[in-house]
Design a protein around this motif. Structure first.
Motif, mmCIF file in Angstrom:
data_model
loop_
_atom_site.group_PDB
_atom_site.id
_atom_site.type_symbol
_atom_site.label_atom_id
_atom_site.label_comp_id
_atom_site.label_asym_id
_atom_site.label_seq_id
_atom_site.Cartn_x
_atom_site.Cartn_y
_atom_site.Cartn_z
ATOM 1 N N TYR A 159 0.819 -1.224 0.000
ATOM 2 C CA TYR A 159 0.000 0.000 0.000
ATOM 3 C C TYR A 159 0.849 1.270 0.000
ATOM 4 N N ARG A 160 2.041 1.190 -0.577
ATOM 5 C CA ARG A 160 2.908 2.369 -0.685
ATOM 6 C C ARG A 160 3.001 2.796 -2.148
ATOM 7 N N VAL A 161 2.846 4.112 -2.393
ATOM 8 C CA VAL A 161 2.950 4.620 -3.762
ATOM 9 C C VAL A 161 4.402 4.954 -4.073
ATOM 10 N N SER A 162 4.719 4.985 -5.345
ATOM 11 C CA SER A 162 6.082 5.297 -5.791
ATOM 12 C C SER A 162 6.154 6.711 -6.335
ATOM 13 N N VAL A 163 7.364 7.216 -6.442
ATOM 14 C CA VAL A 163 7.579 8.527 -7.061
ATOM 15 C C VAL A 163 7.068 8.512 -8.497
ATOM 16 N N GLU A 164 7.251 7.393 -9.180
ATOM 17 C CA GLU A 164 6.801 7.291 -10.568
ATOM 18 C C GLU A 164 5.280 7.453 -10.662
ATOM 19 N N GLN A 165 4.550 6.866 -9.715
ATOM 20 C CA GLN A 165 3.095 7.024 -9.702
ATOM 21 C C GLN A 165 2.701 8.478 -9.427
ATOM 22 N N LEU A 166 3.400 9.087 -8.484
ATOM 23 C CA LEU A 166 3.103 10.485 -8.154
ATOM 24 C C LEU A 166 3.370 11.388 -9.351
ATOM 25 N N GLU A 167 4.465 11.139 -10.028
ATOM 26 C CA GLU A 167 4.818 11.961 -11.186
ATOM 27 C C GLU A 167 3.784 11.792 -12.304
ATOM 28 N N ALA A 168 3.280 10.575 -12.473
ATOM 29 C CA ALA A 168 2.272 10.330 -13.510
ATOM 30 C C ALA A 168 0.979 11.087 -13.219
ATOM 31 N N ALA A 169 0.722 11.359 -11.941
ATOM 32 C CA ALA A 169 -0.508 12.063 -11.552
ATOM 33 C C ALA A 169 -0.338 13.578 -11.535
ATOM 34 N N ARG A 170 0.890 14.059 -11.620
ATOM 35 C CA ARG A 170 1.152 15.499 -11.525
ATOM 36 C C ARG A 170 0.730 16.209 -12.800
ATOM 37 N N THR A 171 0.050 17.352 -12.622
ATOM 38 C CA THR A 171 -0.346 18.191 -13.758
ATOM 39 C C THR A 171 0.049 19.632 -13.446
ATOM 40 N N GLU A 172 -0.274 20.527 -14.366
ATOM 41 C CA GLU A 172 0.036 21.938 -14.121
ATOM 42 C C GLU A 172 -0.835 22.518 -13.004
ATOM 43 N N ARG A 173 -1.905 21.808 -12.628
ATOM 44 C CA ARG A 173 -2.772 22.269 -11.545
ATOM 45 C C ARG A 173 -2.369 21.698 -10.188
ATOM 46 N N THR A 174 -1.408 20.785 -10.154
ATOM 47 C CA THR A 174 -1.015 20.155 -8.891
ATOM 48 C C THR A 174 -0.335 21.182 -7.984
ATOM 49 N N LYS A 175 -0.805 21.290 -6.766
ATOM 50 C CA LYS A 175 -0.193 22.210 -5.810
ATOM 51 C C LYS A 175 0.349 21.485 -4.585
ATOM 52 N N VAL A 176 -0.320 20.383 -4.169
ATOM 53 C CA VAL A 176 0.019 19.711 -2.915
ATOM 54 C C VAL A 176 0.068 18.211 -3.132
ATOM 55 N N VAL A 177 0.960 17.549 -2.403
ATOM 56 C CA VAL A 177 0.934 16.092 -2.307
ATOM 57 C C VAL A 177 0.737 15.745 -0.836
ATOM 58 N N LEU A 178 -0.171 14.822 -0.581
ATOM 59 C CA LEU A 178 -0.432 14.346 0.771
ATOM 60 C C LEU A 178 0.501 13.175 1.064
ATOM 61 N N PHE A 179 1.132 13.203 2.242
ATOM 62 C CA PHE A 179 2.035 12.120 2.628
ATOM 63 C C PHE A 179 1.664 11.659 4.032
ATOM 64 N N VAL A 180 1.351 10.373 4.174
ATOM 65 C CA VAL A 180 0.914 9.838 5.465
ATOM 66 C C VAL A 180 1.673 8.556 5.769
ATOM 67 N N SER A 181 2.455 8.573 6.827
ATOM 68 C CA SER A 181 3.235 7.406 7.228
ATOM 69 C C SER A 181 3.564 7.520 8.713
ATOM 70 N N PRO A 182 3.073 6.585 9.541
ATOM 71 C CA PRO A 182 2.226 5.427 9.267
ATOM 72 C C PRO A 182 0.838 5.831 8.771
ATOM 73 N N SER A 183 0.233 4.914 8.020
ATOM 74 C CA SER A 183 -1.008 5.220 7.321
ATOM 75 C C SER A 183 -2.247 4.677 8.019
#
Length: 408
Positions: A159-183
């Motif tokens: 249940y851990r996302v990768s940088v590659e997944q985050l980058e694939a979701a990034r657009t010009e409208r992206t402002k914030v990434v949520l990071f939760v650990s422990p989840s």
């Protein structure tokens, strides 16, 4: 616009009407109502320790009740002495040095999350939200005018996302990434290397990070808690930390959380709070002061119990055909996949979704669990193991009996 949809006819605003009820609280409320009606329901729904708040914290609150200075308004952003203590606690536990002016004391973690998003989001700003996610995150983002963008991880990656997944979701409208650990809801814990990679990726793209550290002290085995702004100093000017006393000190009902972040953002969130709620209850703040200033002995005892229950629930769940439960490394939740059970016959019913399966489990086994739909990932169940050992074993034994009857 028809008369039926005109502003004068709309009874509840579109903004508030779009908010869903907290699924975890709804399941817990239903379980408690059934128990009150005499049914022997065992609830795995609520995410709160079954331990009482430590006595020295309660004693501090009792003394605060008798002190007239706490019978009056205090600064909206929090008692100065509590903010100073939170700064010291943040350095002690996270290795992150902050000033009291970077802290806002809130009415629990939920208010902290909403106010943090409200302070930095403009309409249409996107927030990357790793899923499975806690139910409140996307609702807070939408209420603040933002757009949650889900990035799904499953049991194959713990249940851990990768940088590659985050980058694939990034657009010009992206402002914030949520990071939760422990989840919450999965119990996943990111390694320091993976957390650092995500932090550097956010810095590279000029993104804000909101990191929820509420479960910082509940990690097991070889897993270690990592605070992003401590290991990626370049991130600090665009990082907001959310935390609180609820999980560490068994204080869910006291409602004390906080934001740590850049001074301008904290000031903006404080302004919002000054109009929304004013100061957090002074008695609860004094209790929180005793908690964060004291030792971590109480949480060490709870962690030992949670670790024991963690191993028990994972073992018992994995003994059920069609259930796959990765071992959580933190928090106090198990998040098993039940996808193989969907569509199978169980006592004359064929649940097609995890919502239907959870309903069947409550009806037939009198066990309350939360379906994965609440966390953005259908096909899973969340079970909190923050309940007594005997109830845990009895509850999962009922699941074993019921789900063991599944047939094609």
């Amino acid at each position: 616009m028809s008369a039926a949809t005109s502003p004068s006819e709309r009874r509840v605003s579109a903004r508030i009407g779009a908010i869903s009820e907290s699924a975890t609280l709804a399941v817990d409320a239903k379980a408690k109502a059934l128990k009150a009606a005499g049914r022997p329901v065992i609830g795995f729904g609520a995410g709160e320790p079954d331990f009482p708040t430590p006595g020295y914290i309660v004693d501090a609150a009792v003394e605060a009740c008798r002190n007239p200075k706490y019978h009056r308004y205090t600064p909206a952003g929090g008692l100065p002495e509590l903010k100073a203590a939170i700064a010291e606690k943040t350095l002690r536990d996270s290795g992150y040095e902050v000033d009291a002016s970077q802290i806002l004391v809130t009415n629990g973690g939920k208010q902290a999350i909403y106010e943090a998003f409200a302070a930095i989001l403009d309409p249409g700003d996107e927030v990357i939200v790793p899923a499975p996610y806690w139910t409140t995150y996307p609702e807070s983002i939408r209420l603040a005018g933002g757009v949650p963008v889900e990035v799904v991880a499953d049991e194959t990656t713990g249940y851990r996302v990768s940088v590659e997944q985050l980058e694939a979701a990034r657009t010009e409208r992206t402002k914030v990434v949520l990071f939760v650990s422990p989840s919450n809801p999965t119990g996943a814990v990111y390694s320091e290397a993976d957390a650092e990679a995500i932090g550097h990726w956010a810095v590279e793209h000029g993104l804000w990070v909101l990191t929820d550290e509420i479960y910082e002290h509940l990690v097991y085995g070889d897993a270690k808690f990592t605070s992003l702004p401590a290991i990626v100093p370049e991130l600090r000017d665009k990082c907001i930390v959310v935390n609180g006393v609820a999980k560490t000190y068994a204080m869910t009902g006291w409602r004390v959380g906080w934001i740590v972040g850049p001074k301008d953002v904290v000031k903006a969130a404080t302004n919002l709070q000054s109009h929304a709620t004013s100061n957090v209850s002074n008695v609860a703040q004094v209790a929180a002061l005793a908690a964060v200033s004291g030792s971590l002995d109480a949480v060490a005892e709870m962690r030992t119990a949670f670790d024991r229950r963690r191993r028990t629930i994972v073992r018992m769940l994995n003994e059920i055909d069609g259930v796959l439960c990765p071992e959580p490394e933190g928090a106090f939740y198990a998040y098993p996949s039940v996808k193989e059970l969907l569509g199978k016959e169980i006592r004359g019913r064929r649940p097609a979704t995890s919502v239907e399966l959870a309903a069947l489990i409550l009806d037939e086994a009198e066990v309350a669990v939360v379906p994965g739909e609440a966390f953005g990932t259908p096909g899973y169940l969340r079970l909190s193991y923050a309940l007594g050992d005997d109830d845990l074993v009895e509850g999962v034994s009922r699941l074993q009996k019921l789900l063991g009857e599944a047939k094609a």
